[in-house]
Design a protein around this motif. Structure first.
Motif, PDB file in Angstrom:
ATOM      1  N   MET A  61       0.839  -1.189   0.000  1.00 39.48           N
ATOM      2  CA  MET A  61       0.000   0.000   0.000  1.00 39.48           C
ATOM      3  C   MET A  61       0.884   1.252   0.000  1.00 39.48           C
ATOM      4  SD  MET A  61      -1.475  -0.273   3.937  1.00 39.48           S
ATOM      5  CE  MET A  61      -2.180   1.372   3.969  1.00 39.48           C
ATOM      6  N   ARG A  62       0.440   2.264  -0.728  1.00 37.93           N
ATOM      7  CA  ARG A  62       1.223   3.490  -0.886  1.00 37.93           C
ATOM      8  C   ARG A  62       0.702   4.529   0.099  1.00 37.93           C
ATOM      9  NH1 ARG A  62       1.481   8.043  -4.870  1.00 37.93           N
ATOM     10  NH2 ARG A  62       3.684   8.446  -5.299  1.00 37.93           N
ATOM     11  N   VAL A  63       1.596   5.059   0.930  1.00 41.72           N
ATOM     12  CA  VAL A  63       1.178   6.045   1.929  1.00 41.72           C
ATOM     13  C   VAL A  63       2.137   7.229   1.917  1.00 41.72           C
ATOM     14  CG1 VAL A  63       0.113   4.329   3.446  1.00 41.72           C
ATOM     15  CG2 VAL A  63       2.489   4.990   3.807  1.00 41.72           C
ATOM     16  N   HIS A  64       1.605   8.381   2.305  1.00 42.25           N
ATOM     17  CA  HIS A  64       2.446   9.563   2.457  1.00 42.25           C
ATOM     18  C   HIS A  64       3.286   9.395   3.720  1.00 42.25           C
ATOM     19  CE1 HIS A  64       3.553  13.835   2.914  1.00 42.25           C
ATOM     20  NE2 HIS A  64       3.321  13.914   1.607  1.00 42.25           N
ATOM     21  N   VAL A  65       4.497   9.922   3.703  1.00 44.22           N
ATOM     22  CA  VAL A  65       5.389   9.722   4.854  1.00 44.22           C
ATOM     23  C   VAL A  65       4.817  10.314   6.142  1.00 44.22           C
ATOM     24  CG1 VAL A  65       7.525   9.496   3.537  1.00 44.22           C
ATOM     25  CG2 VAL A  65       6.711  11.771   4.171  1.00 44.22           C
ATOM     26  N   THR A  66       3.961  11.325   6.025  1.00 42.25           N
ATOM     27  CA  THR A  66       3.355  11.918   7.224  1.00 42.25           C
ATOM     28  C   THR A  66       2.342  10.979   7.864  1.00 42.25           C
ATOM     29  OG1 THR A  66       1.622  13.004   5.927  1.00 42.25           O
ATOM     30  CG2 THR A  66       3.640  14.267   6.362  1.00 42.25           C
ATOM     31  N   GLU A  67       1.918   9.940   7.145  1.00 39.39           N
ATOM     32  CA  GLU A  67       0.924   9.003   7.668  1.00 39.39           C
ATOM     33  C   GLU A  67       1.546   7.692   8.131  1.00 39.39           C
ATOM     34  OE1 GLU A  67      -1.894   8.587   4.520  1.00 39.39           O
ATOM     35  OE2 GLU A  67      -2.729  10.604   4.776  1.00 39.39           O
ATOM     36  N   LEU A  68       2.882   7.609   8.080  1.00 41.13           N
ATOM     37  CA  LEU A  68       3.550   6.395   8.533  1.00 41.13           C
ATOM     38  C   LEU A  68       3.399   6.229  10.042  1.00 41.13           C
ATOM     39  CD1 LEU A  68       6.838   6.558   6.445  1.00 41.13           C
ATOM     40  CD2 LEU A  68       5.023   4.840   6.222  1.00 41.13           C
ATOM     41  N   LYS A  69       3.349   4.982  10.478  1.00 42.52           N
ATOM     42  CA  LYS A  69       3.268   4.666  11.898  1.00 42.52           C
ATOM     43  C   LYS A  69       4.441   3.766  12.253  1.00 42.52           C
ATOM     44  CE  LYS A  69      -1.781   4.651  11.556  1.00 42.52           C
ATOM     45  NZ  LYS A  69      -2.986   3.821  11.627  1.00 42.52           N
ATOM     46  N   GLU A  70       4.924   3.897  13.469  1.00 44.65           N
ATOM     47  CA  GLU A  70       6.003   3.028  13.898  1.00 44.65           C
ATOM     48  C   GLU A  70       5.541   1.579  13.830  1.00 44.65           C
ATOM     49  OE1 GLU A  70       8.100   3.998  17.380  1.00 44.65           O
ATOM     50  OE2 GLU A  70       8.939   5.813  16.493  1.00 44.65           O
ATOM     51  N   GLY A  71       6.387   0.731  13.254  1.00 47.23           N
ATOM     52  CA  GLY A  71       6.030  -0.667  13.064  1.00 47.23           C
ATOM     53  C   GLY A  71       5.661  -0.996  11.635  1.00 47.23           C
ATOM     54  N   ASP A  72       5.363   0.044  10.810  1.00 47.69           N
ATOM     55  CA  ASP A  72       5.142  -0.190   9.382  1.00 47.69           C
ATOM     56  C   ASP A  72       6.417  -0.779   8.780  1.00 47.69           C
ATOM     57  OD1 ASP A  72       2.543   0.737   9.302  1.00 47.69           O
ATOM     58  OD2 ASP A  72       3.087   2.775   8.712  1.00 47.69           O
ATOM     59  N   ARG A  73       6.231  -1.587   7.726  1.00 47.20           N
ATOM     60  CA  ARG A  73       7.381  -2.237   7.088  1.00 47.20           C
ATOM     61  C   ARG A  73       7.357  -1.952   5.588  1.00 47.20           C
ATOM     62  NH1 ARG A  73      10.467  -6.344   9.102  1.00 47.20           N
ATOM     63  NH2 ARG A  73       8.915  -6.718  10.738  1.00 47.20           N
TER      64      ARG A  73
END
Length: 351
Positions: free
Chosen positions: A1-13
């Motif tokens: 899935m493509r996400v903006h860096v501002t929406e990243l959460k710790e634990g994402d891979r």
């Protein structure tokens, strides 16, 4: 899935290798994202990344209080509590026999190292585990953990870092000989009571000397309240007269004491605590040690919600490597770089 860096959460891979505009591989496929990795993506001015699909999404409308996994607390809280109980037993043994057994110190402290050494969000970790109970023992556990982390950040090898952590764990062992009415007094100490409190450094040094002989732990017990400008105790030594490990434990000791909630002290805002450490680094605490601590603690604020002095609320997106207290803030759809806008500053961080 493509996400903006501002929406990243710790634990994402990451599901794909990530390159910057110059074709440099910033992070590789499979990298698990934590504060430092997310900060690196911002530093390379990346907008979107591909991540593996999240198994559990954040519940709608939930305020972010911590970047820790929901499974984190139940797994580690018993280890933390066991360490507090083990610390209490060490204090009791030291009071009764004047000694502590090295194997008991290892058996109590090592599970902490094994459990917590991969946990990067030290800020949230201590806040979630911190309680008003058993301050003396809990403080010893926290200082041991922080001294372990800080020594690792300063470049000490793992075996040395563990030994330094153990020294932090034992730094207050001399308090076993201080009357509990003085230790837990909710009111201001009298001059005579404060003089007795200060003797815990000498008591602790004696206990550890009787237990292990000359050691870093004995030195730390004696020196962790000494200050660079000679204003500390018990002997008012200064500068290079203070052992480097004592300087490490001094920083951990001050930080833990300031974030703790005690009967006579409200828990302070974490940014205020780090600013206070920074202020102390110019006279009381070793500057290099203190700045290393702050530099590694500040990235843990990424993703945390803040209030600015203007009354606006936002989220910390990126921290600065040298201007520790002037992060990049996202306010709705706008980004405010506090290193550029000097009229604003963070008033409060919500953990």
């Amino acid at each position: 899935m493509r996400v903006h860096v501002t929406e990243l959460k710790e634990g994402d891979r990451l599901s794909h290798d990530t390159f910057n505009s110059y074709g440099l591989n910033v992070l590789s496929k499979g990298t698990e994202l934590f504060a430092s990795e997310i900060s690196r993506l911002f530093q390379h001015q990346l907008d979107y990344v591909e991540i593996e699909r999240r198994v559990v999404e954040q519940p709608p409308g939930r305020t972010i209080e911590s970047t820790l996994s929901p499974k984190w607390l139940p797994a580690v809280e018993p280890v933390y509590q066991d360490a507090i109980n083990g610390c209490q037993q060490l204090f009791m043994n030291a009071l009764q026999s004047g000694k502590v057994a090295e194997e008991e110190v290892v058996a109590t402290f090592q599970p902490l190292v094994d459990t917590f050494k991969t946990e990067r969000d030290v800020v949230s970790m201590l806040l979630l585990l911190n309680t008003k109970d058993d301050y003396t023992y809990q403080h010893s556990v926290q200082v041991g953990m922080l001294a372990y982390y800080l020594s690792s950040w300063l470049g000490y090898e793992e075996e040395q870092a563990v030994k330094i952590g153990q020294s932090g764990f034992l730094h207050d062992i001399g308090k076993c000989q201080i009357d509990n009415d003085i230790l837990n007094k909710p009111d201001r100490l009298t001059e005579q009571e404060f003089e007795e409190i200060k003797r815990h450094t000498i008591y602790g040094n004696t206990i550890i000397l009787n237990s292990f002989g000359e050691s870093i732990s004995a030195t730390v017990a004696l020196e962790h309240h000494e200050r660079m400008d000679g204003s500390g105790y018990p002997y008012r030594i200064n500068g290079d007269q203070i052992h480097p490990v004592s300087k490490i434990v001094a920083v951990a000791d001050v930080y833990s004491a300031m974030i703790s909630s005690r009967v006579y002290q409200k828990k302070r805002d974490l940014l205020f605590v780090l600013k206070e450490l920074y202020r102390m680094s110019f006279n009381e605490l070793d500057p290099f040690t203190t700045h290393t601590f702050i530099k590694h603690m500040i990235p843990n604020f990424i993703g945390k919600q803040v209030e600015l002095v203007s009354g606006e609320f936002g989220t910390i997106i990126m921290t600065h490597p040298s201007e520790f207290f002037r992060p990049l803030i996202q306010i709705k759809d706008d980004f405010v770089d506090l290193t550029q806008d000097r009229s604003l500053e963070v008033k409060q961080v919500f953990m």
